[in-house]
Design an enzyme around this catalytic site. Structure first.
Site, PDB file in Angstrom:
ATOM      1  N   HIS A 653       0.816  -1.220   0.000  1.00 38.52           N
ATOM      2  CA  HIS A 653       0.000   0.000   0.000  1.00 38.52           C
ATOM      3  C   HIS A 653       0.850   1.271   0.000  1.00 38.52           C
ATOM      4  O   HIS A 653       0.345   2.361  -0.245  1.00 38.52           O
ATOM      5  CB  HIS A 653      -1.029  -0.018   1.146  1.00 38.52           C
ATOM      6  CG  HIS A 653      -0.510   0.392   2.489  1.00 38.52           C
ATOM      7  ND1 HIS A 653      -0.206  -0.509   3.487  1.00 38.52           N
ATOM      8  CD2 HIS A 653      -0.257   1.612   3.010  1.00 38.52           C
ATOM      9  CE1 HIS A 653       0.206   0.151   4.548  1.00 38.52           C
ATOM     10  NE2 HIS A 653       0.194   1.436   4.290  1.00 38.52           N
ATOM     11  N   ASP A 706      -0.322  -7.386   1.475  1.00 45.14           N
ATOM     12  CA  ASP A 706       0.238  -6.033   1.527  1.00 45.14           C
ATOM     13  C   ASP A 706       1.764  -6.090   1.636  1.00 45.14           C
ATOM     14  O   ASP A 706       2.344  -5.844   2.691  1.00 45.14           O
ATOM     15  CB  ASP A 706      -0.382  -5.295   2.730  1.00 45.14           C
ATOM     16  CG  ASP A 706      -0.060  -3.814   2.718  1.00 45.14           C
ATOM     17  OD1 ASP A 706       0.474  -3.330   1.701  1.00 45.14           O
ATOM     18  OD2 ASP A 706      -0.361  -3.143   3.731  1.00 45.14           O
ATOM     19  N   GLY A 799       2.746   6.212   8.906  1.00 44.26           N
ATOM     20  CA  GLY A 799       4.157   6.505   8.680  1.00 44.26           C
ATOM     21  C   GLY A 799       5.053   5.341   9.044  1.00 44.26           C
ATOM     22  O   GLY A 799       6.210   5.289   8.662  1.00 44.26           O
ATOM     23  N   SER A 801       4.114   2.254   8.262  1.00 44.47           N
ATOM     24  CA  SER A 801       3.796   1.251   7.252  1.00 44.47           C
ATOM     25  C   SER A 801       5.011   0.833   6.452  1.00 44.47           C
ATOM     26  O   SER A 801       5.865   1.658   6.119  1.00 44.47           O
ATOM     27  CB  SER A 801       2.776   1.798   6.274  1.00 44.47           C
ATOM     28  OG  SER A 801       1.512   1.668   6.817  1.00 44.47           O
ATOM     29  N   GLY A 802       5.054  -0.442   6.107  1.00 42.27           N
ATOM     30  CA  GLY A 802       6.150  -0.966   5.309  1.00 42.27           C
ATOM     31  C   GLY A 802       7.340  -1.344   6.149  1.00 42.27           C
ATOM     32  O   GLY A 802       8.211  -2.093   5.721  1.00 42.27           O
TER      33      GLY A 802
HETATM   34  N1  ARG Z   1      -1.320   2.190   7.191  1.00 40.71           N
HETATM   35  C1  ARG Z   1      -0.478   2.893   8.074  1.00 40.71           C
HETATM   36  C2  ARG Z   1       0.636   3.614   7.315  1.00 40.71           C
HETATM   37  O1  ARG Z   1       0.476   3.843   6.165  1.00 40.71           O
HETATM   38  C3  ARG Z   1       0.053   2.067   9.165  1.00 40.71           C
HETATM   39  C4  ARG Z   1      -1.015   1.628  10.049  1.00 40.71           C
HETATM   40  C5  ARG Z   1      -0.576   0.862  11.177  1.00 40.71           C
HETATM   41  N2  ARG Z   1      -1.520   1.163  12.163  1.00 40.71           N
HETATM   42  C6  ARG Z   1      -1.660   0.561  13.318  1.00 40.71           C
HETATM   43  N3  ARG Z   1      -2.541   0.993  14.142  1.00 40.71           N
HETATM   44  N4  ARG Z   1      -0.896  -0.439  13.594  1.00 40.71           N
HETATM   45  O2  ARG Z   1       1.595   4.059   7.878  1.00 40.71           O
END
Ligand code: ARG
Length: 851
Positions: A653, A706, A799, A801-802
């Site tokens: 994503h 993902d 932030g 993510s990944g």
């Molecule tokens: N989708 C989010 C990103 O783009 C990360 C989400 C992780 N969230 C969580 N509550 N663990 O950074």
């Protein structure tokens, strides 16, 4: 070599030839004397020689057998310590062992050690082989301290006598180093020795040749930190069969501060280890610490010397070599401010030097006084004081004295109450072995109401009243969870505790008596539950046969036996399958072809180890696989993990186009490797992206699959700050309840916008899939793995993510268990974070990248 002792050495006595009756008889009736003799004597002689030789051989063999088997063998013993010399004045020349001054004094000391100390004691001089000087440092009153090493070769049956004599060799008592009195042994020619200690050297070191080499002389400086490292670190592992010393000195009236940011040695201390000494000689009496294995996140390996010298040694045996260590040293003033004083009202106090380990040989006294009529409560958030294994309760060596002596390890928030408005707290550490120390707070309390407006735990801690009966052990001793009546969101455990209902059947024994895990459609006691739901007799687990039919009874064993392959058994390169759970890179060769340990240059943090929401700053280089993905216009956007010098793993994503940005295009991205603080990108390695491979089945609605791969435009040089994390095999199991680390520069809280300046880390736990699916409205696919802290407050956020969810396995090596993927808000109660389950993609990653 052995010296002959009376009656011990036999010279084989040959029987005189004439005594042999058989031979004599044959000479007498000689008829043709000459002829007969001429013909016969050589034969006789021959026989005699043969017989004699046999006798000699037999005797020598006998002697040898006796010598090696029955006669007590000799043992090499090394002793070490220091001599305080008052007749010489210290000068810098004595630090340099190539100087004439050094050499002259060293010879004198060695000689005198033998003539006026060992020789005074018959036992000692007899077994003494050689003595040498390891170094000099300045003593008090301008004197000199000489550190020596003596080798003895002792008959086994005399060992205890010699040991006793050597241990007693002490002039001026323990405090000889500080001794100011001039009374000492005046010896015939020159040196006046006013103090001496002597103690055995670690038997493992005694087996090696303790020799000196010039590169290990280090001098600490004020306001400057220098470092040294084990040979080969970090490019290669340390060599086998090594003994290496580093002598560190500081200016007079200073201490040495030593910090290991990486320590990665073999787990078994019998094989490889480091030792730190409060001396320049490796004497057991002054060992500050011994370490092997790995330094775990959060562990602090900082040590202080008592004087201005320190010695670090590294010992390795013949096999299994590991990356090694890196240590920093500097000098700090001798006087430590945290040592004792007057304390009033309320406040904190810590062990000297905290958060360093406290130094050896120190004593501090605090006087606490609170207003008349009040009592004193002392709460320790950290308590770790070295206590010897044999006598853990008596605290004979190091202790904190409150009402009585306390030592050892105490859990955080340990409270001691003192029924008085005054208290004297004394801290004492002896000459060797130190601990991490303590950090305490004290406060005054009203004896009639110790916890105003709060609940008082049995252990005297005060906790908020709404934490009572919430299913969490907030007191630490469970006293807030006893005698509760459970509400309808809770289950009642047989032992009386209430626990959140959704904790039942999650594979973790939350009740303590397992009630929350009973009747979960699993097999009865004494049966093993197969992954396919079948029940088999518990004894059949790990017997080498596939009793479940799906191999699940043969895939999580402690030992590895070759089994028939199944989907969940680990497969070696030679296509054999083995029964051990998570055998890859665990430090043991499990596959016959060694393939399970062949590619393990990953997952060991070559650097410091100890937001993410609810996290803390990480140390520089603590997570060397952590990557910050910037776009040219937005700065930091996502995290990623290094898996080789060319490839990164991130979330799919993160690399999907939207109306505004073309995230799927490599030229949009800037990759920062080895970054710690977002404002210091210049210190990091910057790379461009050559190719992005997003998982073909990534689903933007469900976030299924993902995961994405990024190829760097050129290989990055791996170093302490940039290092790959290990990829788990498809059969790797990250069990429910296991603690793992999440890291990233994501938002510190759900409500705020900005990202974290410093890389954050937080510890969370793996959550059972069924529980997670229920909590996350059935949104969890088998390709996701949940982790978090269900009480809330600790989580990944936008932030992050990944980025990696790193799991320290068996031997401390980090594996990529998950990729930060999604969540509901950040750190909300009962809303764990969701991560891409990397084991599901191991083969895809290999196919795409060759890693
Ligand atoms: N989708 C989010 C990103 O783009 C990360 C989400 C992780 N969230 C969580 N509550 N663990 O950074």
């Amino acid at each position: 070599m052995d010296r002959p002792e009376s009656g011990e050495k036999h010279h084989p006595k040959l029987p005189p030839q004439g005594d042999a009756p058989g031979l004599l008889e044959q000479f007498l009736p000689a008829y043709d004397g000459k002829m007969v003799q001429k013909r016969r004597i050589p034969r006789m002689a021959l026989v005699a020689i043969v017989l004699a030789s046999i006798a000699v051989v037999a005797l020598v063999t006998g002697l040898l057998v006796w010598h090696f088997h029955f006669r007590p063998g000799k043992v090499r013993k090394m002793y070490s310590g220091y001599l305080t010399i008052s007749s010489h004045t210290f000068s810098d020349a004595y630090e340099n062992y190539n100087s004439t001054e050094y050499k002259e004094l060293a010879t004198k000391v060695s000689k005198q050690l033998y003539t006026s100390i060992y020789k005074q004691n018959g036992w000692l001089s007899r077994y003494h082989v050689v003595s040498s000087v390891q170094g000099f440092s300045e003593g008090s009153d301008n004197g000199i301290i000489a550190y020596y090493l003596s080798e003895f070769n002792v008959r086994e049956n005399r060992l205890s006598l010699v040991e006793e004599a050597l241990d007693k060799l002490m002039v001026g008592g323990e405090t000889a180093r500080q001794s100011r009195s001039g009374i000492g042994r005046t010896t015939d020619n020159s040196l006046i020795i006013v103090g001496m200690t002597s103690g055995a050297v670690d038997a493992r070191l005694a087996a090696k040749n303790l020799k000196r080499s010039s590169e290990r002389l280090l001098h600490a400086h004020a306001n400057q930190t220098d470092s040294f490292r084990s040979p080969g670190f970090p490019e290669s592992s340390y060599p086998s069969n090594l003994y290496k010393e580093w002598q560190i000195r500081a200016d007079p009236e200073h201490r040495i501060r030593l910090e290991f940011d990486v320590l990665d040695l073999e787990k078994d201390c019998r094989n490889d280890f480091i030792k730190v000494y409060d001396s320049l000689a490796p004497t057991e009496k002054q060992v500050i610490t011994e370490k092997c294995g790995i330094r775990l996140p959060g562990e602090r390996f900082i040590f202080l010397s008592s004087g201005n010298v320190m010695l670090v040694t590294l010992y390795t045996n013949e096999e299994k070599n590991f990356p090694g260590f890196r240590a920093f040293y500097s000098q700090v003033p001798g006087k430590i401010k945290e040592c004792g004083g007057e304390l009033t009202a309320g406040g904190t106090f810590t062990s000297p030097g905290f958060p360093s380990h406290y130094p050896p040989n120190i004593e501090c006294v605090w006087n606490i006084e609170v207003p008349q009529g009040k009592h004193i409560k002392v709460k320790f958030n950290k308590f770790s004081i070295h206590s010897p294994e044999e006598k853990p309760l008596d605290c004979p060596t190091d202790y904190l004295e409150l009402k009585y002596r306390i030592c050892g390890e105490k859990p955080p928030k340990t409270v001691y109450s003192i029924k008085s408005n005054r208290a004297t707290v004394k801290f004492h550490s002896d000459m060797s072995h130190v601990g991490e120390g303590f950090s305490g707070e004290f406060e005054a309390f009203e004896p009639a109401d110790p916890c105003p407006g709060k609940f008082q735990c049995d252990n005297d801690l005060c906790v908020s009243t709404n934490l009572k009966c919430d299913g969490y052990n907030d007191c630490g001793d469970m006293s807030d969870e006893r005698g509760c009546s459970c509400n309808d969101t809770q289950i009642k455990c047989k032992n009386g505790f209430c626990k959140p209902r959704f904790w039942s059947c999650d594979g973790v024994n939350d009740c303590g008596d397992n009630t929350d895990e009973e009747n979960c459609g699993k097999c009865k006691a004494s049966f093993f539950t197969c992954r396919n739901g079948r029940c088999i007799y518990a004894q059949k687990e790990c017997n080498g046969y596939n009793d479940c039919g799906d191999g699940s009874d043969e895939s999580q064993c402690e030992k590895s036996i070759v089994v028939r392959c199944s989907d969940i058994s680990y497969k070696c390169k030679n296509n054999q399958c083995i029964s051990k759970l998570n055998p890859m890179c665990d430090g043991e060769k499990d596959c016959e072809d060694g393939s399970d340990e062949a590619e393990c240059k990953c997952g060991i943090k070559p650097y410091k180890s100890s937001r993410i929401v609810g996290g803390k700053d990480s140390n520089e280089g603590e997570w060397p696989w952590q990557v910050s993905l910037h776009t040219k216009t937005q700065g930091h956007v996502c995290g990623a993990s290094v898996i080789s010098n060319r490839w990164l793993v991130t979330a799919a994503h993160c690399v999907q186009d939207n109306e505004k940005y073309r995230y799927s295009e490599p030229d949009q991205w800037e990759v920062y490797l080895g970054l710690h603080t977002q404002s210091e990108t210049s210190k990091a390695t910057l790379k461009s992206v050559n190719r992005i491979i997003s998982h073909p089945r990534y689903d933007r609605i469900s976030y299924d699959n993902d995961i994405a791969l990024m190829e760097l435009d050129s290989p990055v040089t791996l170093n302490q700050n940039v290092w790959p994390i290990c990829l788990p095999e498809p059969t790797h199991d990250f069990q429910t309840g296991k603690a793992v680390w999440i890291t990233g520069w994501g938002k510190l809280r759900e409500e705020i916008e900005s990202v974290a300046p410093v890389l954050q880390k937080a510890e969370v736990r793996i959550i059972n899939v069924t529980v997670c699916s229920r909590l996350m409205d059935d949104g969890i696919t088998p390709r996701m793995i949940c982790a978090g802290v269900l009480s809330g407050g600790i989580d990944a956020c936008q932030g992050d993510s990944g980025g990696p969810m790193s799991s320290a396995e068996e031997n401390g090596r980090m594996f990529l268990a998950g990729v930060v993927s999604w969540g509901d808000g950040c750190g909300r109660k009962n809303r764990p974070g969701v991560y891409t389950r990397v084991t599901e993609y191991r083969n895809w990653i290999r196919e795409m990248t060759g890693v």
